[in-house]
Scaffold this motif. Structure first.
Motif, PDB file in Angstrom:
ATOM      1  N   GLU A 104       0.823  -1.213   0.000  1.00 43.78           N
ATOM      2  CA  GLU A 104       0.000   0.000   0.000  1.00 43.78           C
ATOM      3  C   GLU A 104       0.855   1.259   0.000  1.00 43.78           C
ATOM      4  O   GLU A 104       0.507   2.249  -0.646  1.00 43.78           O
ATOM      5  CB  GLU A 104      -0.920  -0.013   1.222  1.00 43.78           C
ATOM      6  CG  GLU A 104      -1.908   1.132   1.247  1.00 43.78           C
ATOM      7  CD  GLU A 104      -2.866   1.052   2.420  1.00 43.78           C
ATOM      8  OE1 GLU A 104      -2.627   1.749   3.420  1.00 43.78           O
ATOM      9  OE2 GLU A 104      -3.838   0.278   2.332  1.00 43.78           O
ATOM     10  N   HIS A 128       0.454   4.171  -2.933  1.00 40.48           N
ATOM     11  CA  HIS A 128       0.124   5.578  -2.699  1.00 40.48           C
ATOM     12  C   HIS A 128       1.265   6.493  -3.118  1.00 40.48           C
ATOM     13  O   HIS A 128       1.035   7.631  -3.537  1.00 40.48           O
ATOM     14  CB  HIS A 128      -0.228   5.784  -1.233  1.00 40.48           C
ATOM     15  CG  HIS A 128      -1.511   5.139  -0.846  1.00 40.48           C
ATOM     16  ND1 HIS A 128      -1.668   4.431   0.322  1.00 40.48           N
ATOM     17  CD2 HIS A 128      -2.705   5.055  -1.484  1.00 40.48           C
ATOM     18  CE1 HIS A 128      -2.900   3.957   0.390  1.00 40.48           C
ATOM     19  NE2 HIS A 128      -3.543   4.323  -0.699  1.00 40.48           N
ATOM     20  N   HIS A 158      -5.887  -1.272  -4.438  1.00 34.89           N
ATOM     21  CA  HIS A 158      -6.988  -0.463  -3.918  1.00 34.89           C
ATOM     22  C   HIS A 158      -6.428   0.716  -3.126  1.00 34.89           C
ATOM     23  O   HIS A 158      -5.744   0.521  -2.111  1.00 34.89           O
ATOM     24  CB  HIS A 158      -7.909  -1.287  -3.021  1.00 34.89           C
ATOM     25  CG  HIS A 158      -9.085  -0.515  -2.497  1.00 34.89           C
ATOM     26  ND1 HIS A 158     -10.226  -0.320  -3.242  1.00 34.89           N
ATOM     27  CD2 HIS A 158      -9.276   0.130  -1.313  1.00 34.89           C
ATOM     28  CE1 HIS A 158     -11.087   0.407  -2.537  1.00 34.89           C
ATOM     29  NE2 HIS A 158     -10.522   0.691  -1.363  1.00 34.89           N
ATOM     30  N   HIS A 159      -6.683   1.927  -3.592  1.00 31.98           N
ATOM     31  CA  HIS A 159      -6.190   3.125  -2.927  1.00 31.98           C
ATOM     32  C   HIS A 159      -7.086   3.490  -1.743  1.00 31.98           C
ATOM     33  O   HIS A 159      -8.311   3.380  -1.821  1.00 31.98           O
ATOM     34  CB  HIS A 159      -6.141   4.306  -3.894  1.00 31.98           C
ATOM     35  CG  HIS A 159      -5.169   4.127  -5.018  1.00 31.98           C
ATOM     36  ND1 HIS A 159      -5.517   3.533  -6.209  1.00 31.98           N
ATOM     37  CD2 HIS A 159      -3.858   4.465  -5.117  1.00 31.98           C
ATOM     38  CE1 HIS A 159      -4.467   3.518  -7.008  1.00 31.98           C
ATOM     39  NE2 HIS A 159      -3.449   4.074  -6.377  1.00 31.98           N
ATOM     40  N   SER A 160      -6.461   3.933  -0.666  1.00 36.26           N
ATOM     41  CA  SER A 160      -7.195   4.374   0.519  1.00 36.26           C
ATOM     42  C   SER A 160      -7.554   5.845   0.380  1.00 36.26           C
ATOM     43  O   SER A 160      -6.660   6.707   0.298  1.00 36.26           O
ATOM     44  CB  SER A 160      -6.360   4.156   1.780  1.00 36.26           C
ATOM     45  OG  SER A 160      -6.907   4.864   2.878  1.00 36.26           O
ATOM     46  N   ALA A 211      -8.863   7.757   2.659  1.00 36.15           N
ATOM     47  CA  ALA A 211      -8.464   8.476   3.874  1.00 36.15           C
ATOM     48  C   ALA A 211      -6.972   8.794   3.853  1.00 36.15           C
ATOM     49  O   ALA A 211      -6.563   9.909   4.209  1.00 36.15           O
ATOM     50  CB  ALA A 211      -8.816   7.642   5.106  1.00 36.15           C
ATOM     51  N   THR A 212      -6.150   7.831   3.443  1.00 39.15           N
ATOM     52  CA  THR A 212      -4.702   8.049   3.398  1.00 39.15           C
ATOM     53  C   THR A 212      -4.340   9.145   2.412  1.00 39.15           C
ATOM     54  O   THR A 212      -3.543  10.044   2.714  1.00 39.15           O
ATOM     55  CB  THR A 212      -3.978   6.748   3.014  1.00 39.15           C
ATOM     56  OG1 THR A 212      -4.252   5.751   4.002  1.00 39.15           O
ATOM     57  CG2 THR A 212      -2.480   6.963   2.905  1.00 39.15           C
ATOM     58  N   ASP A 249     -13.595  10.573  -5.310  1.00 41.76           N
ATOM     59  CA  ASP A 249     -13.613   9.109  -5.374  1.00 41.76           C
ATOM     60  C   ASP A 249     -14.817   8.673  -6.191  1.00 41.76           C
ATOM     61  O   ASP A 249     -15.956   8.928  -5.819  1.00 41.76           O
ATOM     62  CB  ASP A 249     -13.685   8.538  -3.952  1.00 41.76           C
ATOM     63  CG  ASP A 249     -13.382   7.051  -3.899  1.00 41.76           C
ATOM     64  OD1 ASP A 249     -13.412   6.411  -4.972  1.00 41.76           O
ATOM     65  OD2 ASP A 249     -13.127   6.544  -2.804  1.00 41.76           O
TER      66      ASP A 249
END
Length: 391
Positions: A43, A47, A189-191, A193-194, A215
């Motif tokens: 992850e 990102h 899968h991109h977060s 929130a991050t 999003d």
């Protein structure tokens, strides 16, 4: 990059020759060892791909050519980053007949070049777009420049179409849409929130820059803009007003004479936390600290002790207040933008420039001393808080 044979086979020195050396050129080397460029294939690295493209747009803002960046998490699992800067160059450069767009996406480009107008460069310092392209199964670049819209497509780092001139337009800027290669990344899968947290951080660090995140998986847009810069960042980190030792936060900035380094600082003490220190170099978080952090801590401890003795809070026989006591309950953000950053290690999270240490110290000593002299009641409250912490 070179690789030598199969490590599972026993070495035979008599059979080892130049033919056993495998040379990986261009994006093949990046795809073979992605962690060397983006940290990991998990992850974090996923990102980092977004941050590298955004960093290029932030460079345009720092050069005075962009004030809006729009980031979209697309329904197909990709990411689109668009800015309203000058647009990547579309003219053909060099003997290879490549456009400026294709060179940025397929060649190593280290550091800031004077003709680009970039005094400072974040991310991987020019290599970022090349790395993102190499680690994407698909990438589409769209440029609005020179009166037209230009497009080009890539697969796994290689162009599959020529740079195409499309309809006329009066707009300007660059949009890059990419799909991380699922054969390289552990997850794609991109977060939300991050990414939102990091983009808000960039908005704090670059006052006047508007950054939006949308999003499409479902749609959940956010928009970050902070004209008060680091002071607003510290207010965000210090969410409990009753616990504040003083308000508002102390904030100042300075740029050296030849404009090769700019220092921004915001700081505020509170009674509810043990302290939080955030440092950045060219808008990238310095997780391992470095010269700018050392300069800040050194100057701050010296100033607090000198002021405490001048005002009679410490006697001649009292020991100096420790750095730990000074930083207890302190929320501080230190950001340097430097023309030629030097980092320790490939992760670029520890700044090594000695001039950053010296100039941060100079800036903090001058501006914080002036603030303490002009705010005696708040200064006394800060010293009392630090002394209570020390005892």
């Amino acid at each position: 990059m070179t690789e030598t044979g199969n490590p599972s086979q026993p070495a035979n020195v008599h059979e080892y020759s130049g033919s056993h050396i495998q040379v990986l050129e261009g994006h093949e080397a990046i795809r073979k060892r992605p962690g060397m460029y983006i940290g990991s294939t998990g992850e974090r690295g996923l990102h980092q791909m977004v941050y590298e493209v955004v960093s290029c747009a932030v460079d345009e803002h720092l050069a005075g050519h962009a004030d809006v960046i729009d980031v979209t998490l697309t329904a197909d699992g990709g990411v689109r980053v668009a800015d309203n800067g000058r647009g990547l160059p579309v003219d053909v450069q060099g003997p290879g007949g490549k456009s400026g767009v294709e060179r940025r996406l397929t060649e190593f480009f280290f550091g800031s070049k004077p003709h680009t107008g970039y005094r400072v460069s974040g991310g991987l310092g020019g290599v970022g777009l090349y790395v993102v392209n190499a680690l994407s199964s698909r990438l589409m670049v769209e440029v609005h420049r020179d009166g037209h819209r230009w497009t080009q497509e890539y697969e796994e780092g290689d162009p599959v179409t020529a740079l195409t001139r499309n309809e006329e337009t009066g707009e300007h800027g660059t949009a890059i849409a990419f799909l991380p290669d699922a054969s390289i990344f552990e997850a794609t899968h991109h977060s939300f929130a991050t990414l939102s947290e990091r983009l808000q951080e960039l908005a704090f660090l670059n006052p006047g820059l508007t950054i939006s995140l949308t999003d499409e998986r479902p749609e959940r847009p956010v928009r970050h803009r902070h004209t008060d810069g680091l002071r607003a960042y510290v207010a965000h980190l210090n969410p409990y007003p009753p616990s504040l030792v003083h308000s508002p936060a102390i904030a100042f900035e300075s740029e050296n004479q030849d404009a090769t380094i700019c220092v921004q600082v915001a700081m505020q003490w509170n009674t509810w936390s043990t302290g939080a220190f955030h440092s950045f170099a060219n808008s990238t978080r310095s997780h391992e600290g470095g010269a700018h952090e050392l300069g800040f801590r050194t100057a701050l401890t010296d100033i607090v002790n000198r002021y405490a003795r001048q005002q009679g809070h410490l006697s001649a026989s009292d020991e100096d207040i420790t750095t730990t006591a000074v930083h207890t309950g302190l929320t501080a953000v230190v950001s340097v933008k430097i023309a030629h950053p030097v980092y320790e290690g490939s992760t670029r999270t520890k700044l090594a420039n000695p001039e950053a240490n010296a100039y941060v110290q100079e800036t903090v000593r001058e501006h914080l001393t002036d603030w303490l002299d002009h705010h005696p009641s708040e200064a006394t409250a800060i010293i009392h808080h630090i002394l209570d912490t020390a005892t």
